[in-house]
Design an enzyme around this catalytic site. Structure first.
Site, PDB file in Angstrom:
ATOM      1  N   GLU A 306       0.816  -1.216   0.000  1.00 49.78           N
ATOM      2  CA  GLU A 306       0.000   0.000   0.000  1.00 49.78           C
ATOM      3  C   GLU A 306       0.849   1.266   0.000  1.00 49.78           C
ATOM      4  OE1 GLU A 306      -2.781  -0.588   3.293  1.00 49.78           O
ATOM      5  OE2 GLU A 306      -4.098  -1.726   1.977  1.00 49.78           O
ATOM      6  N   ASP A 385      -8.583  -8.788   3.585  1.00 50.28           N
ATOM      7  CA  ASP A 385      -8.365  -7.667   4.504  1.00 50.28           C
ATOM      8  C   ASP A 385      -9.542  -7.502   5.451  1.00 50.28           C
ATOM      9  OD1 ASP A 385      -7.360  -5.437   5.691  1.00 50.28           O
ATOM     10  OD2 ASP A 385      -7.689  -4.075   4.010  1.00 50.28           O
ATOM     11  N   GLU A 413     -13.182  -1.822  11.200  1.00 48.96           N
ATOM     12  CA  GLU A 413     -13.059  -1.088   9.933  1.00 48.96           C
ATOM     13  C   GLU A 413     -14.157  -1.466   8.932  1.00 48.96           C
ATOM     14  OE1 GLU A 413      -9.277  -1.598   8.046  1.00 48.96           O
ATOM     15  OE2 GLU A 413      -9.879  -0.514   6.243  1.00 48.96           O
TER      16      GLU A 413
END
Ligand code: GCV
Length: 840
Positions: A306, A385, A413
């Site tokens: 990332e 993820d 998240e």
């Protein structure tokens, strides 16, 4: 009456006296006992507390026992430093006890951090002995004893030993040095502010206490997307201050670093891990940090992921990168956590063979055996993820000569952040108990492999991305505290059941009222399935805004970009083909027994079907239902379930203190509204994509709903919801108050007379606080502000919020008028009004 019944009975007597609670004390409330339970513990717990060990951690244990007993029993134990002739609680390591009272003959071999609670009787004198091989074990034993009392468990004739399942039980903070938190939903950082450690670190100490109560022994204190400054020599005192605050609780500090640091802050021309100057730089910089913090637990490194730099810049391997840091840590006993979360986020989505899920295995499998012994590969539970459902990462079963730790995300998240209640322990349990079929040992579950048991590794365990911040209740949602509790308990003992963990948490956090406990259990234990039902069933992952806030529904956001969270839904079918036969070959990364199960449609579990296979919408699940009908049904079931949570919670009024009662009610009500937004958006999207209608006729058909754009508008103007996806608004359109101080939308009611609930769907953005009023005729029936702390900064599904106005009497001819006053960029926008008949 047994002890917990006694506790329950006492609870009822004290209803009405419930003081408001902020949630700050979490599960360490030490609420005063009463009645039979109080009498019994007062008899069983002696008046003296003898602490033989003199470490700062043991003093925390001593003080905690005094605090806990004072809270629960209303008695202040007399603190002494030697074993008295009278009954006492004795706190000391095995060696200290052997020395002080050899006659007790306390022999045991206790692993590091393990403890033993033992009643020793000498004539008429009783000792409750808390012993261990180290001071951390004493602290954990102290918390265990207090937990027993708080749970109403017996403490007479104790003989209990507990050892942690794994040596590594860490939390990772994704806290930035400026005080913000990546994916943090519980307020700002308790550690950092304006580039420095906070002036007042008491909150860090209190956090250390919460962590210690669960047996957590390490905390990485800054974001893995690391600011290189953390390694500057002038920054070390900031880290040292935080280490000082956590040390009394046996929690060692670690830091996350940026791999480019030798160049960016070290003045070198390179950060090539094989360059000896780079190796020397790491060594001397870490030596410097260890001088200030001799017990630094280690380093966490996110590299080549990332946008973070990594060894690929110089054509070096992850092992080269990990080892250069590991060697600098070695002499100090530090560990290097290398994150397995390495993938390319610029993948070509047109190539059906590309697959992000393959990345961890592809990157690390061939390096097995090349990592030094103090390197730990930190592997996320699933291959993508932290999605609502993923299989266990195949990398767990693929490394035999490398230390591993499982990374779990406590912060929600992709699980509704602080706004949805989702208890994650049942999901974690499924992964931890999953059999990798690795090796030929008996224990090849993910938990055994990650803890280092399967392949007899020197290190291994758990890393949890924490969910706490400066909010008074730590996590922004009272019920989400259970996830931190559950993570810690699992890291200590992953064999505990989700139910047991939840029961403990609930009793400790809310007291022993069986109605409260049963209601919370019903909500929490079903909440993962419920959330999955309305956000992404059958392995679709979370159908959220991948390129935005990871919160709002956005089915298409996963496609046509390089992030690789694809579900490949189109007009013909849905799901990622990850088979060996025709797909990306991902399934072949598992051991043969697992691969065989996943490869075949007959044996692939329905819950993971669309994660592993591409099928037509008409494909029949094992239940006999088609995939498309399951998608419709599950979304309605999920939304209905949350509405039921609200009803269940309301029945607890007066049994939970008013402060937490009303906060949780507001949260669940909001969640119930969002579940409907998700339900409508996903079912609309799939009905349009598949062209197969919902057999129950619910999708895109909403009785009692009046679109705002079809109401009589004064100053409100009609807009497409775009750029948000069309399905984010009912009918694809909204009305917004853009050019006036007040706008109104009016409906003339022509239905049956009776009692109704009015549901107003409006848009609550982060950047403004609009004001709303609803009138029936001339009478004001509701008034509120759009002041929730939601993530959306534009009108989309994440901002879409439901106001429920119950108990309204309507007659034909009544005028229902909604008045909106915009504020800043929040335009008092409306989606629809729903009029729902109430049952009498
Ligand atoms: C810390 C996901 C999150 C990122 C996070 C990353 C990681 O992609 O969205 O915020 O970055 O995981 O685990 O490194």
């Amino acid at each position: 009456m047994n002890r917990s019944e006694a506790l329950g009975a006492v609870f009822f007597l004290s209803v009405g006296l419930l003081r408001g609670e902020s949630g700050y004390d979490a599960w360490l409330r030490y609420e005063r006992l009463s009645g039979a339970a109080l009498d019994q513990y007062r008899q069983e717990v002696p008046a003296v507390l003898a602490t033989l060990d003199e470490s700062v951690v043991s003093f925390s244990a001593r003080d905690e026992i005094v605090r806990g007993m004072r809270g629960m029993l209303g008695r202040t134990l007399r603190a002494e430093s030697s074993v008295p002739q009278e009954s006492a609680v004795v706190l000391g390591t095995l060696e200290e006890i052997r020395r002080a009272v050899p006659a007790w003959r306390l022999e045991a071999s206790l692993a590091a951090d393990a403890f033993w609670l033992k009643t020793v009787t000498a004539g008429r004198v009783n000792y409750i002995v808390i012993t261990a091989s180290n001071d951390r074990g004493l602290l954990y034993g102290a918390f265990a004893l207090l937990r027993k009392i708080a749970l109403g468990e017996p403490v007479a004739n104790l003989d209990e030993r507990e050892a942690p399942y794994a040596p590594i039980r860490w939390v990772n903070q994704w806290d930035n040095l400026d005080g913000s938190i990546e994916r943090g939903y519980g307020g700002r950082s308790i550690f950092w502010e304006n580039g420095r450690a906070r002036e007042d670190l008491r909150r860090v100490g209190d956090y250390g206490r919460l962590l210690a109560s669960l047996g957590i022994n390490g905390c990485s204190i800054n974001n893995v997307n690391a600011n290189p400054r953390v390694l500057s020599p002038d920054f070390t005192p900031q880290i040292a201050r935080i280490a000082d605050a956590l040390r009394p609780w046996g929690v060692r500090v670690a830091i996350a670093v940026d791999f480019g640091s030798p160049k960016s802050i070290g003045g070198l021309e390179t950060f090539d891990p094989l360059d000896f100057k780079v190796a020397e730089w790491w060594k001397s910089r870490l030596d410097g940090i260890y001088q200030a913090i001799p017990d630094l637990a280690g380093i966490v490194l996110k590299a080549d992921s990332e946008g973070r730099v990594g060894p690929s810049t110089y054509g070096r391997s992850h092992a080269d990168a990990a080892n250069v840091l590991a060697r600098a840590l070695k002499t100090h006993g530090g560990l290097l956590f290398y994150r397995g979360f390495v993938y390319d986020h610029h993948m070509d989505w047109n190539n059906p063979k590309n697959d992000r899920a393959r990345a961890a295995y592809d990157n690390f499998h061939d390096l097995d055996g090349k990592f030094d012994d103090n390197v730990v590969i930190q592997i996320k539970n699933g291959p993508i993820d932290f999605q609502v459902r993923e299989p266990a990462s195949p990398l767990f079963g693929a490394l035999e000569k490398t230390n591993e730790a499982i990374e779990l995300q406590i912060t929600q998240e992709y699980f509704g952040q602080a706004f949805h209640t989702v208890f994650l322990v049942p999901m974690w349990k499924e992964v931890l108990d999953f059999d990798t079929h690795a090796g030929n040992a008996m224990a090849s579950t993910v938990k055994a492999v990650a803890a280092g048991k399967t392949f007899a590794r020197p290190a291994g365990g758990f890393a949890g991305v924490a969910n706490i911040g400066l909010d008074e209740n730590w996590s922004g949602n009272q019920l989400s505290q259970a996830n931190l509790y559950g993570y810690g308990r699992l890291a200590w003992n992953p064999d505990l059941s989700a139910k047991r963990i939840l029961d403990e948490w609930t009793k400790l956090t809310f007291g022993a009222d069986s109605k409260v406990d049963n209601t919370i259990a019903a909500i929490q234990l079903s909440s993962w399935r419920t959330y999955e039902n309305y956000t992404g069933p059958l392995g679709l992952q979370t159908l959220t805004d991948i390129v935005g806030d990871h919160y709002s529904v956005n089915v298409e956001a996963s496609e046509r970009n390089g992030w690789g969270q694809w579900h490949r839904a189109d007009e013909n079918g849905v799901g990622m083909d990850r088979t060996v036969a025709s797909g990306t070959g991902y399934i072949g990364q598992y051991r043969p027994a697992v691969a065989k199960m996943y490869e075949s449609l007959e044996t692939c579990p329905d819950d993971l079907l669309l994660f592993l296979h591409h099928v037509p919408y008409s494909y029949k699940l094992h239940s006999g239902k088609t995939v498309i009908q399951y998608i419709y049904d599950s979304h309605y079931e999920g939304a209905d379930a949350v509405a039921e949570y609200v009803r269940q919670w309301k029945a607890l009024r007066g049994r939970v203190d008013e402060q937490r009662y009303s906060q949780i009610l507001a949260q669940l009500r909001y969640q119930a509204g969002q579940a409907i937004v998700w339900r409508d958006a996903v079912t609309t999207w799939f009905q349009r994509a598949s062209k197969i209608v919902d057999a129950q006729g619910r999708a895109e058909h909403y009785p009692g709903r009046y679109e705002a754009e079809s109401m009589k508008l004064d100053a409100y103007t009609v807009h497409d919801i775009a750029p948000a996806p069309a399905e984010d608004a009912s009918g694809g359109k909204i009305v917004a108050c853009t050019g006036a101080a007040v706008c109104t939308a009016t409906l003339d009611y022509n239905g049956e007379p009776g009692w109704y609930t009015l549901n107003v769907e409006y848009f609550d953005l982060a950047n403004g606080i609009s004001h709303y009023r609803v009138f029936v005729g001339k009478q004001l029936v509701a008034e509120w502000s759009g002041d929730l702390r939601l993530p959306s900064r534009r009108m989309d599904a994440g901002a879409s919020t439901r106001r429920v106005i119950p108990g309204i009497a309507l007659r034909p001819g009544d005028e229902i008028r909604i008045e909106g006053r915009p504020d800043g960029r929040e335009q008092a926008a409306l989606d629809y009004l729903e009029i729902v008949r109430e049952k009498n």
